[in-house]
Design a protein around this motif. Sequence first.
Motif, PDB file in Angstrom:
ATOM      1  N   SER A  80       0.838  -1.206   0.000  1.00 50.82           N
ATOM      2  CA  SER A  80       0.000   0.000   0.000  1.00 50.82           C
ATOM      3  C   SER A  80       0.865   1.246   0.000  1.00 50.82           C
ATOM      4  O   SER A  80       2.008   1.245   0.467  1.00 50.82           O
ATOM      5  CB  SER A  80      -0.919  -0.004   1.229  1.00 50.82           C
ATOM      6  N   THR A 115      -2.220  -4.425   1.928  1.00 45.11           N
ATOM      7  CA  THR A 115      -3.680  -4.311   2.012  1.00 45.11           C
ATOM      8  C   THR A 115      -4.295  -5.497   1.279  1.00 45.11           C
ATOM      9  O   THR A 115      -3.642  -6.140   0.440  1.00 45.11           O
ATOM     10  CB  THR A 115      -4.164  -3.009   1.353  1.00 45.11           C
ATOM     11  N   GLN A 116      -5.547  -5.783   1.613  1.00 45.16           N
ATOM     12  CA  GLN A 116      -6.212  -6.924   0.995  1.00 45.16           C
ATOM     13  C   GLN A 116      -7.455  -6.472   0.226  1.00 45.16           C
ATOM     14  O   GLN A 116      -8.029  -5.437   0.530  1.00 45.16           O
ATOM     15  CB  GLN A 116      -6.613  -7.964   2.053  1.00 45.16           C
ATOM     16  N   GLN A 117      -7.811  -7.239  -0.776  1.00 50.31           N
ATOM     17  CA  GLN A 117      -8.983  -6.972  -1.608  1.00 50.31           C
ATOM     18  C   GLN A 117      -9.684  -8.303  -1.888  1.00 50.31           C
ATOM     19  O   GLN A 117      -9.048  -9.277  -2.318  1.00 50.31           O
ATOM     20  CB  GLN A 117      -8.564  -6.311  -2.928  1.00 50.31           C
ATOM     21  N   LYS A 119     -11.655 -10.745  -3.982  1.00 53.08           N
ATOM     22  CA  LYS A 119     -11.765 -10.864  -5.439  1.00 53.08           C
ATOM     23  C   LYS A 119     -13.207 -10.751  -5.908  1.00 53.08           C
ATOM     24  O   LYS A 119     -13.489 -10.159  -6.947  1.00 53.08           O
ATOM     25  CB  LYS A 119     -11.175 -12.196  -5.887  1.00 53.08           C
ATOM     26  N   LYS A 122     -14.290  -7.117  -6.179  1.00 51.48           N
ATOM     27  CA  LYS A 122     -13.347  -6.231  -6.847  1.00 51.48           C
ATOM     28  C   LYS A 122     -14.012  -5.398  -7.945  1.00 51.48           C
ATOM     29  O   LYS A 122     -13.720  -4.203  -8.099  1.00 51.48           O
ATOM     30  CB  LYS A 122     -12.200  -7.048  -7.422  1.00 51.48           C
TER      31      LYS A 122
END
Length: 421
Positions: A80, A115-117, A119, A122
Amino acid sequence: MSSFSKKRKRTVEDDAGQVTLKVAPTTGKTVGPVLASFPALQPPPTTPFKLYLREDGKNASSSRDTLLVGETATMEFASSEEGLNATAGCSYYVGIYNKRTKTTTIRAAPLHILTQQVKALKNLKPIEVSTEERMKLRNKLGETFGTKKAQSAIRTQERNRVDVDAMRGVAAHLQERIQENTESLPTLEEAKAAADSSRLIPRYDENAMRPDDVYKLHDIVPEAEFNALSVTPLKAAGSQYERVAMLPYTRSNWVNQHLNLLYSTPKPNKTTVKILIYISALFAFKNAARIVNDKQALQDRLKNVPSLVLDGLLSRFTETSKDKNEARITPQTETMLLAYMFALCLRVDDYATDTTLLAKDLSMAVTKVNPLFKSLGCKIETLTALDLKRLGLPDTAANTKRATLKVPLAFPQVRAKRARR
């Protein structure tokens, strides 16, 4: 001696377990270990990660020049931008121990905050909420959980809300009414002309090229009244004390100082002496405001003022009330009298007048005298060295602000008042 032998034995054993430290050299293309921090969600230990060099990056051992990326079946992890700011000014290292050579190598290990997202989320766009919908939801919360005061304010706001759809039908009618009403408004030039004509100052020449031509002498003092003033008694006086006693008003330091300065020269200027007499008459007339309705009492009090001059002062600087048919000095005529007086003072002072001295003579605050000079087109400022030399004033006069009249003439702009909420 026994204690000394034990210390020697421990030293030998320690030497046998020594480890060599070595700092690994860092080059721009060397890729070493990295540190990763997961503030929210930690991925499984088997999650693979890749380190990429940014397009503008040059150092593979710097977190600013590299990007750490990894993914699982449901999540994506990436370095990030906030992490770059969080690690600014800090350096991290790890030690790698080689059992065979008993060497520990210290290597730079840049820290990446990931950081995480999710899927699955998204590609989803957030639902846009309009201002009206947000206000409805807010009011609903206020009606349910708000205080009585808040609930009352919400109901009042609902009652006062304008229905835009209902106003569309009358918009054209309102525009026509506005256009009709604004047609009768004066233009900018007409408004300026009206403001100039209503100024309580002598007649002026806006296009004058010299300060002397802005306010003509006989536009301030009519020629017949000016000729009625006599300087012969002052010329025949034997001392400054006798001259001051012949003035209509004897307690003006400004007039007395200028009169003394004039008669200290071999040949006093006759016009300037007459102007000082007229200014003195204005002082006396202002102080006799309570008896202006009784002309005989006024003439007795201003016995050194010719009757022609006194009649002119009464006609210009008094108003007759309709109910009592009495002449009196109103706030407007008093302002006009002071403006005429100050215009004459500027002429005597070569258009650089000490307003503080005049304010003391009038028993007025300087903050009330200065705006009257500004209404004549003056600026309140300190004099430059060139002005002091031109006026023949000492250097100490630079500490006193004076009202200066310069051309082209510029009156103060009227400021529009801000509407109160």
